[in-house]
Design an enzyme around this catalytic site. Sequence first.
Site, PDB file in Angstrom:
ATOM      1  N   ARG A  81       0.855  -1.195   0.000  1.00 10.59           N
ATOM      2  CA  ARG A  81       0.000   0.000   0.000  1.00 10.59           C
ATOM      3  C   ARG A  81       0.893   1.248   0.000  1.00 10.59           C
ATOM      4  O   ARG A  81       1.699   1.439   0.900  1.00 10.59           O
ATOM      5  CB  ARG A  81      -0.900  -0.001   1.230  1.00 10.59           C
ATOM      6  CG  ARG A  81      -1.930   1.092   1.227  1.00 10.59           C
ATOM      7  CD  ARG A  81      -2.748   1.075   2.503  1.00 10.59           C
ATOM      8  NE  ARG A  81      -3.719   0.004   2.558  1.00 10.59           N
ATOM      9  CZ  ARG A  81      -4.247  -0.463   3.692  1.00 10.59           C
ATOM     10  NH1 ARG A  81      -3.901   0.055   4.852  1.00 10.59           N
ATOM     11  NH2 ARG A  81      -5.133  -1.436   3.663  1.00 10.59           N
ATOM     12  N   ARG A 150      -1.719   6.953   9.522  1.00 10.64           N
ATOM     13  CA  ARG A 150      -1.891   6.393   8.182  1.00 10.64           C
ATOM     14  C   ARG A 150      -1.947   7.532   7.166  1.00 10.64           C
ATOM     15  O   ARG A 150      -1.783   8.688   7.511  1.00 10.64           O
ATOM     16  CB  ARG A 150      -3.188   5.582   8.133  1.00 10.64           C
ATOM     17  CG  ARG A 150      -3.200   4.377   9.069  1.00 10.64           C
ATOM     18  CD  ARG A 150      -2.280   3.311   8.566  1.00 10.64           C
ATOM     19  NE  ARG A 150      -2.359   2.098   9.368  1.00 10.64           N
ATOM     20  CZ  ARG A 150      -3.179   1.079   9.127  1.00 10.64           C
ATOM     21  NH1 ARG A 150      -4.039   1.140   8.131  1.00 10.64           N
ATOM     22  NH2 ARG A 150      -3.136  -0.001   9.874  1.00 10.64           N
ATOM     23  N   LYS A 215      -3.691   1.634  14.791  1.00 15.55           N
ATOM     24  CA  LYS A 215      -3.679   2.537  13.644  1.00 15.55           C
ATOM     25  C   LYS A 215      -4.290   3.879  14.023  1.00 15.55           C
ATOM     26  O   LYS A 215      -5.153   3.954  14.910  1.00 15.55           O
ATOM     27  CB  LYS A 215      -4.444   1.921  12.472  1.00 15.55           C
ATOM     28  CG  LYS A 215      -5.869   1.558  12.812  1.00 15.55           C
ATOM     29  CD  LYS A 215      -6.691   1.068  11.617  1.00 15.55           C
ATOM     30  CE  LYS A 215      -6.338  -0.292  11.132  1.00 15.55           C
ATOM     31  NZ  LYS A 215      -7.337  -0.877  10.204  1.00 15.55           N
ATOM     32  N   LYS A 217      -5.909   7.460  12.106  1.00 13.43           N
ATOM     33  CA  LYS A 217      -6.304   8.012  10.806  1.00 13.43           C
ATOM     34  C   LYS A 217      -6.717   9.474  10.914  1.00 13.43           C
ATOM     35  O   LYS A 217      -7.452   9.836  11.826  1.00 13.43           O
ATOM     36  CB  LYS A 217      -7.460   7.184  10.239  1.00 13.43           C
ATOM     37  CG  LYS A 217      -7.058   5.741   9.980  1.00 13.43           C
ATOM     38  CD  LYS A 217      -8.193   4.936   9.392  1.00 13.43           C
ATOM     39  CE  LYS A 217      -7.703   3.561   8.963  1.00 13.43           C
ATOM     40  NZ  LYS A 217      -8.800   2.751   8.385  1.00 13.43           N
ATOM     41  N   CYS A 437     -15.222  -3.302  -0.875  1.00 16.62           N
ATOM     42  CA  CYS A 437     -13.836  -3.552  -0.442  1.00 16.62           C
ATOM     43  C   CYS A 437     -13.293  -4.784  -1.178  1.00 16.62           C
ATOM     44  O   CYS A 437     -14.056  -5.524  -1.801  1.00 16.62           O
ATOM     45  CB  CYS A 437     -13.815  -3.772   1.066  1.00 16.62           C
ATOM     46  SG  CYS A 437     -14.497  -5.369   1.548  1.00 16.62           S
ATOM     47  N   CYS A 443      -8.013 -10.570   1.038  1.00 13.51           N
ATOM     48  CA  CYS A 443      -8.117 -10.119   2.427  1.00 13.51           C
ATOM     49  C   CYS A 443      -8.272 -11.308   3.374  1.00 13.51           C
ATOM     50  O   CYS A 443      -9.236 -12.075   3.276  1.00 13.51           O
ATOM     51  CB  CYS A 443      -9.307  -9.172   2.603  1.00 13.51           C
ATOM     52  SG  CYS A 443      -9.463  -8.642   4.314  1.00 13.51           S
ATOM     53  N   CYS A 482     -16.740  -8.112   5.649  1.00 17.67           N
ATOM     54  CA  CYS A 482     -16.702  -8.401   7.089  1.00 17.67           C
ATOM     55  C   CYS A 482     -17.079  -7.119   7.814  1.00 17.67           C
ATOM     56  O   CYS A 482     -17.222  -6.069   7.184  1.00 17.67           O
ATOM     57  CB  CYS A 482     -15.323  -8.916   7.505  1.00 17.67           C
ATOM     58  SG  CYS A 482     -14.142  -7.615   7.912  1.00 17.67           S
ATOM     59  N   CYS A 486     -14.263  -1.269   5.894  1.00 23.62           N
ATOM     60  CA  CYS A 486     -13.259  -0.619   5.038  1.00 23.62           C
ATOM     61  C   CYS A 486     -13.833   0.307   3.969  1.00 23.62           C
ATOM     62  O   CYS A 486     -13.134   1.201   3.501  1.00 23.62           O
ATOM     63  CB  CYS A 486     -12.355  -1.666   4.404  1.00 23.62           C
ATOM     64  SG  CYS A 486     -11.383  -2.566   5.630  1.00 23.62           S
TER      65      CYS A 486
END
Length: 574
Positions: A81, A150, A215, A217, A437, A443, A482, A486
């Site tokens: 990424r 991020r 994480k 953001k 996603c 994934c 899930c 995302c």
Amino acid sequence: MCDACGCAADLERMSGAEQVKARSNRLRGTIGDELLEETAVFSDDAGVILKFHGVYQQDDRDLRKQARKLGLDKHHMMMIRTRIPGGMVSPEAYLAHDRIAGAWGNGTLRVTTRQDLQLHGVLKGNLKQAIRAINDGLLTTLGGCGDQERNIMCCPAPWNDRLHHEINLTLAALVSGLTPTTRAYSEIWLDGELAASNHPDPPDTLYGERYLPRKFKTAIAIDGDNCVDIYANDLGLVAHAGDDGRLAGFDLLVGGGLGRTANKPSTWPAVAQQLAFVQPQQAVETARAVVAVQRDYGDRADRRHARLKYLVADRGIDWFRAEVASRLPFALEPSRRLRWGPADDHLGWHAQGDVNHCYGLFVENGRIHDTETSGLRSALREIAETLRAQLRLTPQQNILFTNLSDGDRTTLTAILDRWGVERSESLPSAIRHSMACPAYPTCGLAVAESERVMPALIREIALVQREAGVAETRISYRMTGCPNGCTRPYLGDVGFVGTTLGKYDVYLGGDTEGTRLNERYMHNVKLEEIPHLLRGPMFEYARTQLPGESFGDWCKRQGVAQLADRHALVEVTA
Ligand code: SRM
Ligand code: SF4
């Protein structure tokens, strides 16, 4: 006492990831040594640190069964990424990604919901060359993933005015103020021993040795247009313009985040809350203070409870504000009133405010590839090569081509037509406002399909919208494989969240401004039943909506639970 870095933390009580980070010697871990080994996969500990460098270890889940049958190992591969602040990509950097996708990846590129580019299917042996090639295009993968800041999102509209120029300066300052100072990245991927011997790591006053609990953001929106979904971020900055059209300051929001775990009510999606207003020159220092509070108080024992949203929920926004204020040499000002219109997807043609134009192209689910019917990847390559257009990736997984002259307009249109790429303007509204996603096969957390089933599903839904007489109405549909969220499904008018293979929870009632969580309408709906399930509410909406009322607002006004009672089992015909 932590014997890894010597700090006062009781590492025994902390999650495994904390111990790996502390022992990693500022994000080096064993990556360098393991790159030299002829294995298909890194160790688990190296995998934790790899994420900080923008790399996830994955395996092709389509091939798992077959491999097991044949007694073979999983088909291991890496996802890379690239961190792209504000989604700004030069044509050279885009072409570098295109080449890597062809040479070492699975032949596709993916625009993410946070304005990044992802490459899938890179084998471990090709990782170093791929990351070097990305850096040669003047982009980095450091910070693509991991427990750190991020990619910082920003409204991608390329308007050429003072306000946007000043916002971009703040974006650049935030990126440099929130990026770790370790030289591990250049040592491992770029300069090797040279970097190690010549430049010791500068001290990292923000991240220390253990980085963040989870994480983190950040996004910048411009007052009025929430195209970045600011409420889904740990830290949001809403730029306000003054009467003179210049940047007057930022309203800060904290504690947004959408991830949740199935059957764990202690995890939940949350929208960010207003913290304070700051002057433009105070933004970076305040952002660093917000990150520092999360660093010091975030939960390092339980990763499911480690995001900033839980700290804000547990301690309260007033405590959080006081803690941030105590770290700053200036006073925080009271929050201002936020006014949002429907979020702008920036698609189609726009004048930039100078002599140039920009064109926003819809990229279905962010996937750039050539298919039998559309040469999207080839078209984008040709546009980058011939027009040298600067690109901006959008938070809706789309691409803007910017700085186009009148002549470029004609060329761009001709290239898209020649490669059979459908133009954003001619798409049914449902498709234009859909996102999915990656889920299977890359994934590791997917429990249901997403990107591979959404194209067929959304076309059926577009027909339902047409039959109901609301074909042109803007209704957003967001799917995930899930509950992690995302594509931000809990903020869409309609959300589909995978629960198990072939089944989805259906959510209704978000708003087009992206300020409100939607609510669960139906649990465990079979994929093929979703269009039928939406018919009831859609037809009733078409009949009883108030002037200008969006589908999400209408669902909210009706009550999502009441709608479910009314429509779940009722046949609806046109
Ligand atoms: Fe995400 C994990 C893909 C945006 C919440 N996300 C993952 C991983 C890396 C799976 C994993 O950990 O092994 C997925 C990689 C799949 C693949 O094969 O590529 C993945 N997330 C994505 C992307 C590519 C989806 C997309 O369609 O574009 C987005 C990449 C953004 C980027 O460039 O950085 C992406 N993920 C998001 C967002 C949306 C956003 O940030 O605006 C969210 C919800 C907001 C939030 O963070 O709360 C999101 N992803 C998660 C979570 C849940 C986090 C949590 O707090 O519980 C996970 C799982 C985790 O972190 O443990 C996750
Ligand atoms: Fe994977 Fe779930 Fe994110 Fe989809 S929402 S990419 S399935 S983690």
